[in-house]
Motif scaffolding. Structure first.
Motif, short mmCIF file in Angstrom:
data_model
loop_
_atom_site.label_atom_id
_atom_site.label_comp_id
_atom_site.label_asym_id
_atom_site.label_seq_id
_atom_site.Cartn_x
_atom_site.Cartn_y
_atom_site.Cartn_z
N ALA A 157 -50.60 -12.13 56.70
CA ALA A 157 -51.06 -11.50 55.31
C ALA A 157 -50.08 -11.20 54.49
CB ALA A 157 -52.41 -10.95 55.14
N LEU A 158 -49.41 -10.34 55.21
CA LEU A 158 -49.01 -9.32 53.84
C LEU A 158 -47.66 -9.45 53.22
CD1 LEU A 158 -48.67 -5.56 56.12
CD2 LEU A 158 -49.56 -6.28 54.09
N PRO A 159 -47.01 -10.32 53.79
CA PRO A 159 -45.37 -10.44 53.26
C PRO A 159 -45.16 -11.20 51.70
CG PRO A 159 -45.01 -11.35 55.74
CD PRO A 159 -46.24 -11.22 55.31
N PRO A 160 -47.04 -11.98 51.44
CA PRO A 160 -47.31 -12.14 50.08
C PRO A 160 -47.74 -11.77 49.41
CG PRO A 160 -48.58 -13.16 52.04
CD PRO A 160 -47.44 -13.31 52.70
N MET A 161 -47.93 -10.28 50.00
CA MET A 161 -48.68 -9.46 49.41
C MET A 161 -47.60 -7.96 48.29
SD MET A 161 -52.36 -8.19 51.77
CE MET A 161 -53.78 -9.65 51.13
N ILE A 162 -46.97 -8.19 49.77
CA ILE A 162 -45.36 -7.46 49.22
C ILE A 162 -45.11 -7.71 48.69
CG2 ILE A 162 -43.27 -6.70 50.07
CD1 ILE A 162 -45.14 -6.13 52.95
N ALA A 163 -44.38 -9.09 48.14
CA ALA A 163 -43.36 -9.77 47.22
C ALA A 163 -44.07 -10.12 45.61
CB ALA A 163 -43.08 -11.78 47.66
N ARG A 164 -44.98 -9.72 45.76
CA ARG A 164 -45.97 -9.50 44.79
C ARG A 164 -46.54 -8.71 43.71
NH1 ARG A 164 -50.46 -12.53 47.34
NH2 ARG A 164 -51.86 -11.46 47.54
N ARG A 165 -46.40 -7.74 45.24
CA ARG A 165 -46.56 -6.28 45.23
C ARG A 165 -48.19 -6.04 44.89
NH1 ARG A 165 -43.04 -1.86 44.89
NH2 ARG A 165 -44.56 -0.61 43.50
N SER A 166 -48.63 -6.79 44.96
CA SER A 166 -50.28 -7.00 45.04
C SER A 166 -51.19 -7.22 46.26
CB SER A 166 -50.58 -7.59 43.60
OG SER A 166 -52.29 -7.45 44.11
N GLY A 167 -52.47 -6.78 46.72
CA GLY A 167 -53.10 -7.12 47.94
C GLY A 167 -53.76 -5.86 48.22
N LYS A 168 -54.40 -6.49 49.35
CA LYS A 168 -55.41 -5.08 49.76
C LYS A 168 -55.81 -5.86 51.91
CE LYS A 168 -57.50 -2.89 45.77
NZ LYS A 168 -56.85 -1.72 46.56
N ILE A 169 -55.76 -4.62 52.40
CA ILE A 169 -56.51 -5.13 53.67
C ILE A 169 -56.77 -3.93 54.59
CG2 ILE A 169 -56.05 -5.35 56.69
CD1 ILE A 169 -53.28 -6.34 55.28
N LEU A 170 -58.35 -4.22 54.89
CA LEU A 170 -59.29 -3.73 55.02
C LEU A 170 -59.88 -3.83 56.53
CD1 LEU A 170 -61.48 -1.54 54.37
CD2 LEU A 170 -63.13 -3.36 53.61
N LEU A 171 -59.81 -2.66 57.22
CA LEU A 171 -60.33 -3.39 59.00
C LEU A 171 -61.89 -2.74 58.64
CD1 LEU A 171 -59.70 -3.70 61.77
CD2 LEU A 171 -59.20 -0.65 61.60
N MET A 172 -62.29 -3.32 58.78
CA MET A 172 -63.53 -2.48 59.63
C MET A 172 -63.77 -2.40 60.85
SD MET A 172 -64.92 -3.48 56.59
CE MET A 172 -67.06 -3.14 57.58
N GLY A 173 -63.34 -0.86 61.12
CA GLY A 173 -63.71 -0.82 62.54
C GLY A 173 -64.19 0.32 63.11
N SER A 174 -64.29 1.18 64.17
CA SER A 174 -65.04 1.78 64.78
C SER A 174 -65.02 3.32 64.43
CB SER A 174 -65.94 0.89 65.53
OG SER A 174 -66.86 2.06 66.42
N ALA A 175 -65.87 4.07 64.71
CA ALA A 175 -66.49 5.11 64.83
C ALA A 175 -65.94 5.86 66.30
CB ALA A 175 -67.16 6.38 63.86
#
Length: 236
Positions: free
Chosen positions: A109-127
């Motif tokens: 997921a990251l390479p195209p986001m980095i290339a266009r300088r726009s994008g988000k990744i959200l991890l749904m994790g646990s406490a």
């Protein structure tokens, strides 16, 4: 439409035009996330692949096409073995389901986001990774690895205007960890009163609304952050 109504409409459409890929969309927070994100105007690609195949993450992201947001939601029922009884199979199952897919998803997921300088990744994790819990060593270790990875990558990609953050939740209503039979158990209700100042589970929609905010442009200032969502339960 008056100014107040316009502000409300804008808030409700905060994800209009955004394409969001959600993994494990049929479990954990998946169903409510799909509902809430679509209410906010997002186009949601709800994927249900277990992601155990090493090639699955790249394949799924390639098929999805342009992505504004990846929500990495990975979950399996938590094992309750003691540390001395937790065997190799339990450890490998937890990490194969919740940790191994994460870098594969990020690498795709990251390479195209980095290339266009726009994008988000959200991890749904646990406490569970933020506070010691009895009979949860394997599960907590896997969840801790998730948070550490997301936090580190979040700092790394921030200069590219890509935001990676995580929600670390516990005592949030969801069918994977708090099904109706658990919630109806008097002992569990007593535990809520004892351990959670809020005195109840965080609502599924409350959690999903916060996730929607973190997916929006209004949250561009957050990078590499872990946000506890725990019914006012404070990790220690």
């Amino acid at each position: 439409m008056n100014a107040s109504d316009q502000r409300i409409d804008t808030a409700l459409r905060s994800l209009a035009g955004k394409r969001i890929l959600l993994t494990h969309a049929d479990r954990f927070m998946g169903p409510v996330l799909v509902e809430v994100l679509r209410e906010h105007g997002a186009e949601v690609i709800a994927d249900t692949d277990p992601l155990l195949d090493a090639d699955a993450p790249a394949r799924i992201i390639a098929a999805a096409g342009h992505l504004d947001v990846l929500i990495a939601a990975l979950a399996i029922p938590a094992a309750t073995s003691s540390a001395v009884d937790a065997g190799e199979d339990e450890w490998r199952e937890a990490f194969a389901a919740m940790v191994d897919p994460l870098p594969r998803l990020f690498r795709a997921a990251l390479p195209p986001m980095i290339a266009r300088r726009s994008g988000k990744i959200l991890l749904m994790g646990s406490a569970s990774a933020l506070r010691g819990m009895k009979r949860a060593s394997t599960y907590s270790a896997a969840r801790g690895a998730q948070l550490a990875y997301a936090q580190s990558v979040g700092i790394e990609v921030a200069p590219h205007n890509v935001q990676v953050n995580a929600i670390a939740q516990n005592f949030v209503d969801n069918p994977t960890y708090f099904p109706p039979e658990v919630q109806a158990n008097p002992r569990f209700q007593e535990r809520l009163q004892r351990e959670v100042p809020l005195g109840r589970l965080v609502g599924a929609r409350e959690d999903a609304e916060f996730a929607a905010f973190l997916c929006s442009d209004a949250a561009n200032c957050f990078v590499g952050q872990i946000f506890p969502v725990c019914g006012s339960w404070v990790p220690r």
